[in-house]
Design an enzyme around this catalytic site. Structure first.
Site, PDB file in Angstrom:
ATOM      1  CD  GLN A 199      -2.870  -1.298   0.455  1.00 57.41           C
ATOM      2  OE1 GLN A 199      -3.490  -0.612   0.227  1.00 57.41           O
ATOM      3  NE2 GLN A 199      -2.631  -2.347  -0.604  1.00 57.41           N
ATOM      4  CB  ALA A 240     -11.236   0.709   4.213  1.00 56.12           C
ATOM      5  CG  HIS A 241      -7.567   0.285   0.362  1.00 59.33           C
ATOM      6  ND1 HIS A 241      -6.393  -0.245  -0.351  1.00 59.33           N
ATOM      7  CD2 HIS A 241      -8.458   0.040   0.371  1.00 59.33           C
ATOM      8  CE1 HIS A 241      -6.879  -1.737  -0.304  1.00 59.33           C
ATOM      9  NE2 HIS A 241      -8.312  -1.195   0.051  1.00 59.33           N
ATOM     10  CG  ASN A 242      -6.850   4.030  -2.229  1.00 60.18           C
ATOM     11  OD1 ASN A 242      -6.980   2.768  -2.117  1.00 60.18           O
ATOM     12  ND2 ASN A 242      -6.102   5.623  -2.601  1.00 60.18           N
TER      13      ASN A 242
END
Length: 341
Positions: A199, A240-242
């Site tokens: 990531q 969570a991511h993004n």
């Protein structure tokens, strides 16, 4: 202990006063428990019958509340007593800082840049390239990863972990146990084997953001996870991511937001809600607690899902009926067709 006069408090919040302007209080208490040395407030008309009996030294009320107060009451009169309470609570706050100086056991890289009046608690770790703005407070046991930047007046309570290359704005408050910038849940699958995807994005947090205890905000896969200005996030949330959360949005405890979700400005997300990823929620959407949002929300309004609590007997009946919905639907269509013929 500090004391505050009616005159001082009225001037601080721009309110009008009635009664003895020299009376002083040292704390804030609920309406039914406040004593002569304490201030209290009313924010709901249903509590007006209790105003006349209040023993509080100062009552924070609206114009509409005055007639329910004793003639001898000392009043702070304002348009919004609840907002006034919030401002006065800040002014009278006695919460200590997470740290008051730079502890001898703090580990600070020589390349780190510290602004003026920075405080760092015991056993905190500040890695290479970190930049801390003026008046930043880092609590005991915190970890600040390489090249992370934290703006002025931001405070981290004990044991917060901030990974590398994260950006946090000014005047933020991050509660204990929060983890910001950990890996997003990114994997590729090859014949049953999970292959980790590094990531390489970051987390960018705006100004005046508050993040609750044990909340996790994952770093982006390629781009950054973004939390805009004036967002408040409660305890035990998973971002969570993004994910991108817009200005002024409030997120209650236990919320889970899946990756690449975009949440608009001034939304309210109720506790324990679960929201699917790779979609958008529009500005000013309100999601009630324990909702499961699987599709985009495109119009402002209130959205709900889930079954409110019933007695076990009622719930079992409801659950049994849901199993028959398909059969009942087919029967209804057959009857409609028969009537049409």
């Amino acid at each position: 202990m500090s004391v505050y006069s009616l005159k001082e408090l009225a001037e601080h919040i721009g309110a009008t006063s009635r009664g003895n302007t020299d009376v002083v209080v040292d704390s804030i208490a609920p309406l039914d428990k406040a004593q002569a040395n304490q201030l209290t407030f009313i924010s709901n008309a249903k509590f007006r019958p209790f105003l006349a009996q209040s023993q509080a030294g100062i009552l924070v009320v609206s114009e509409a509340d005055i007639e329910f107060c004793s003639a001898n009451s000392n009043l702070l009169i304002t348009k919004n007593p609840y907002v006034a309470y919030a401002l006065l609570a800040q002014y009278m706050d006695t919460t200590p800082k997470a740290a008051s100086d730079i502890a001898s056991t703090a580990v600070i890289a020589s390349s780190a840049k510290l602004g003026t009046n920075v405080s760092i608690g015991a056993n905190a770790v500040i890695e290479d390239g970190v930049e801390l703005g003026d008046n930043v407070v880092i609590g005991a046991g915190c970890f600040i990863g390489k090249n992370t930047k934290i703006g002025a007046n931001t405070q981290l309570w004990a044991n917060v972990s901030i990974y590398h290359e994260v950006q946090i704005g000014s005047d933020c408050l991050i509660q204990s146990g929060a983890v910001i910038g950990g890996d997003g849940f990114g994997y590729a699958n090859e014949r049953g084997q999970w292959i980790k995807i590094p990531q390489t994005g970051s987390v960018i947090i705006g100004n005046h953001v508050e993040i609750g205890a044990c909340t996790c905000i994952d770093r982006g896969a390629l781009d950054s996870t973004v939390i805009e200005d004036n967002v408040i996030i409660d305890n035990l949330c998973q971002i969570a991511h993004n994910v991108h959360i817009g200005t002024g949005t409030a997120v209650a405890g236990g919320v889970i937001m899946a990756g690449s979700l975009t949440v608009g400005r001034y939304c309210q997300i109720g506790g324990a809600s679960v929201i699917n990823g790779h979609m958008e929620i529009c500005d000013q959407a309100i999601v009630t607690g324990m909702s499961m949002i699987l599709r985009p929300i495109t119009e402002p309004g209130i959205y709900s899902s889930g079954i409110p609590a019933q007695t076990n007997k009622e719930w079992r009946k409801t659950a049994a009926l849901t199993l028959d919905i398909d059969k009942m639907n087919k029967r209804l269509k057959a009857l409609e067709k028969k009537l049409a013929d």
